[in-house]
Design an enzyme around this catalytic site. Sequence first.
Site, mmCIF file in Angstrom:
data_model
loop_
_atom_site.group_PDB
_atom_site.id
_atom_site.type_symbol
_atom_site.label_atom_id
_atom_site.label_comp_id
_atom_site.label_asym_id
_atom_site.label_seq_id
_atom_site.Cartn_x
_atom_site.Cartn_y
_atom_site.Cartn_z
ATOM 1 N N ASN A 1 -36.771 18.953 7.785
ATOM 2 C CA ASN A 1 -36.376 17.889 8.678
ATOM 3 C C ASN A 1 -35.454 18.032 9.666
ATOM 4 O O ASN A 1 -35.153 17.109 10.431
ATOM 5 C CB ASN A 1 -36.032 16.556 7.417
ATOM 6 C CG ASN A 1 -34.791 16.787 6.836
ATOM 7 O OD1 ASN A 1 -34.579 18.183 6.609
ATOM 8 N ND2 ASN A 1 -34.236 15.862 6.209
ATOM 9 N N GLY B 1 -32.833 20.602 0.183
ATOM 10 C CA GLY B 1 -34.416 20.621 -0.247
ATOM 11 C C GLY B 1 -34.380 19.513 -1.084
ATOM 12 O O GLY B 1 -33.576 18.668 -1.456
ATOM 13 N N SER B 2 -35.598 19.610 -2.111
ATOM 14 C CA SER B 2 -35.903 18.866 -3.061
ATOM 15 C C SER B 2 -35.104 18.842 -4.400
ATOM 16 O O SER B 2 -34.531 20.019 -4.529
ATOM 17 C CB SER B 2 -37.320 18.664 -3.422
ATOM 18 O OG SER B 2 -37.696 19.816 -4.150
ATOM 19 N N GLY C 1 -34.185 22.587 -6.276
ATOM 20 C CA GLY C 1 -32.632 22.739 -6.112
ATOM 21 C C GLY C 1 -32.181 22.861 -7.767
ATOM 22 O O GLY C 1 -31.310 23.879 -8.011
ATOM 23 N N GLU D 1 -27.836 20.707 -1.323
ATOM 24 C CA GLU D 1 -27.861 19.323 -0.798
ATOM 25 C C GLU D 1 -29.315 18.899 -0.908
ATOM 26 O O GLU D 1 -30.109 19.578 -0.674
ATOM 27 C CB GLU D 1 -27.554 19.328 0.673
ATOM 28 C CG GLU D 1 -26.355 19.721 1.032
ATOM 29 C CD GLU D 1 -25.246 18.768 0.458
ATOM 30 O OE1 GLU D 1 -25.518 17.554 0.175
ATOM 31 O OE2 GLU D 1 -23.939 19.146 0.625
ATOM 32 N N CYS E 1 -32.276 12.959 4.689
ATOM 33 C CA CYS E 1 -31.700 12.610 3.046
ATOM 34 C C CYS E 1 -30.463 11.499 3.164
ATOM 35 O O CYS E 1 -30.467 10.913 2.141
ATOM 36 C CB CYS E 1 -31.083 13.872 2.551
ATOM 37 S SG CYS E 1 -30.289 15.007 3.659
ATOM 38 N N GLU F 1 -20.537 20.688 2.722
ATOM 39 C CA GLU F 1 -20.717 21.514 4.178
ATOM 40 C C GLU F 1 -19.958 21.019 5.291
ATOM 41 O O GLU F 1 -19.411 19.760 5.098
ATOM 42 C CB GLU F 1 -22.262 21.527 4.034
ATOM 43 C CG GLU F 1 -23.105 21.735 3.246
ATOM 44 C CD GLU F 1 -24.377 22.154 3.493
ATOM 45 O OE1 GLU F 1 -24.921 23.318 4.088
ATOM 46 O OE2 GLU F 1 -25.541 21.317 3.192
HETATM 47 P P1 ADP Z 1 -39.241 19.838 0.763
HETATM 48 O O1 ADP Z 1 -39.756 18.688 0.169
HETATM 49 O O2 ADP Z 1 -38.167 19.218 1.711
HETATM 50 O O3 ADP Z 1 -40.252 20.505 1.232
HETATM 51 P P2 ADP Z 1 -38.369 21.864 -1.134
HETATM 52 O O4 ADP Z 1 -37.350 21.929 -1.944
HETATM 53 O O5 ADP Z 1 -39.902 21.995 -1.582
HETATM 54 O O6 ADP Z 1 -38.422 20.402 -0.284
HETATM 55 O O7 ADP Z 1 -38.356 22.878 0.103
HETATM 56 C C1 ADP Z 1 -37.119 23.228 0.672
HETATM 57 C C2 ADP Z 1 -36.902 24.778 0.931
HETATM 58 O O8 ADP Z 1 -37.114 25.334 -0.370
HETATM 59 C C3 ADP Z 1 -38.067 25.126 1.801
HETATM 60 O O9 ADP Z 1 -37.616 26.204 2.793
HETATM 61 C C4 ADP Z 1 -39.038 25.808 0.723
HETATM 62 O O10 ADP Z 1 -39.868 26.665 1.245
HETATM 63 C C5 ADP Z 1 -37.931 26.300 -0.233
HETATM 64 N N1 ADP Z 1 -38.487 26.400 -1.411
HETATM 65 C C6 ADP Z 1 -39.638 25.785 -2.221
HETATM 66 N N2 ADP Z 1 -39.734 26.318 -3.422
HETATM 67 C C7 ADP Z 1 -38.981 27.347 -3.479
HETATM 68 C C8 ADP Z 1 -38.667 28.408 -4.695
HETATM 69 N N3 ADP Z 1 -39.285 28.389 -5.803
HETATM 70 N N4 ADP Z 1 -37.644 28.933 -4.582
HETATM 71 C C9 ADP Z 1 -37.293 29.303 -3.509
HETATM 72 N N5 ADP Z 1 -37.283 28.272 -2.444
HETATM 73 C C10 ADP Z 1 -38.081 27.420 -2.368
#
Ligand code: ADP
Length: 478
Positions: free
Chosen positions: A149, A225-226, A230, A247, A281, A459
């Site tokens: 985003n 991310g999500s 996280g 975050e 977010c 951050e």
């Molecule tokens: P979003 O809903 O923003 O896509 P994610 O948490 O899925 O949220 O993704 C945020 C970041 O984390 C992206 O760069 C994604 O590729 C990465 N990501 C997703 N799954 C994993 C994982 N199992 N291990 C490490 N990074 C991941």
Amino acid sequence: MPEPKMNLIDGAWITGETTPNINPSDISDVIGHYARASADQAEDAIAAAKAAFPSWSRSGPLDRHKVLRAAADEILARKDELGRLLAREEGKTLAEGIGETVRAAQIFDFFAGEALRLSGEALPSIRPGVGVEITREPVGVVGIITPWNFPIAIPAWKIAPALCYGNTVVFKPADLVPGCAWALVDILHRAGLPDGVLNLVMGRGSVVGQAIVDSPDVAALTFTGSVPTGAALAAKSAELMRKVQLEMGGKNPFVVLADADLDVAVDCVVQGAFFSTGQRCTASSRIIVEEAVQDAFLARMTERMSALRVGDALAPDTQIGPVVDENQLNQNEGYIEIGKAEGARLVTGGERLKRETDGFFQAPALFADCTNQMRIAREEIFGPVAAVIPVKDYDEALAVANDTEFGLSAGIATTSLKHATHFKRNAEAGMVMVNLPTAGVDFHVPFGGRKASSLGSREQGRYAAEFFTTVKTAYTLA
Ligand code: ADP
């Protein structure tokens, strides 16, 4: 077809399987093809960063300053082109894309300055004849995993401090937005970073991200991310005894009191809930309104929302660009149905919109008559959908605002100094906004939240040093 953009590992551009980068305003527009790293390549990148660390961690402040300064200058000089790329690959408007690019330049500028201000403390010991020095040292290899985003600002606010304080980096951007990430790494590489100091591994989270997370050679991991991803990162990091900074989501409240200037309140909600297509977010998603002004507030919101122009991110008059992809749009539509089924009243919006090009357009949606227990008031939607929750007074507004698993940003519209002061003190959030939207923050002050929104230290600004350095206390008998 132009050459695919490759990953940067140990100072060399390395190819591999590629994937198209698609414009969400027009799915027939392919921005380019980008390499997807393998798990082995991610491990090569980590090894390169580890090998580069001893030398980079001992580099002089001026060396680091020069690289960060040059990056800031080039990003700023190319703001229109990079902002356009950003709007094209992520879908925020051109103005927002250029604004975010300028923000990235400002962040590099800030940390270029910080590189010249590295300092420590010297103080007397409690033991006569002994001196004490307190210094900050870089942590080592930093893994940086970013979401889609903010394709240039979030990478900037993690990479700039990482390099400023002498760490080496393995950077994995989100799969949906490799364009800005690649451009940023290309700029830093040409600015004179030694081989291996900054490595780019684009690709899938489950492959490339996971390889970074699983590596014991990654000394610190910063992620946006999500919540589920996280949480998994935090668990693995605890096992490896590694520093981690997360975050994640938000379900940010914006309170509208009866004494508010309604023009200010409506501006804050329209901007905070719907600009950037609600894909922030810090977006306002729970609008908590005192009953006395609810009808007037809803009437003004409906009027303002009907005038919002949703369309191609690159069109000059667009105010709200497309949703980032089909999955996210399906999810947003799913929440519209959930809201209706829960008994919330859809005041306006929510429908898919047809435009000249085939893209993921959705009308911003406002629900009224919501309770704070509804799923649309509890789960992060990450789209242009907001829920209005009526309350009888300020005390109930504050209680509802804090009744959430998240705690990133919280806002209030009021002309009462007493309520503003009380809200600043008692809102359970990392960031509080008075008569300002919940989204939209400065780059030189801390960013982060509480509860399920964040884990680890803040951050941005000087607080970034907390994560990107480790403190050493040295005693010397003179
Ligand atoms: P979003 O809903 O923003 O896509 P994610 O948490 O899925 O949220 O993704 C945020 C970041 O984390 C992206 O760069 C994604 O590729 C990465 N990501 C997703 N799954 C994993 C994982 N199992 N291990 C490490 N990074 C991941």
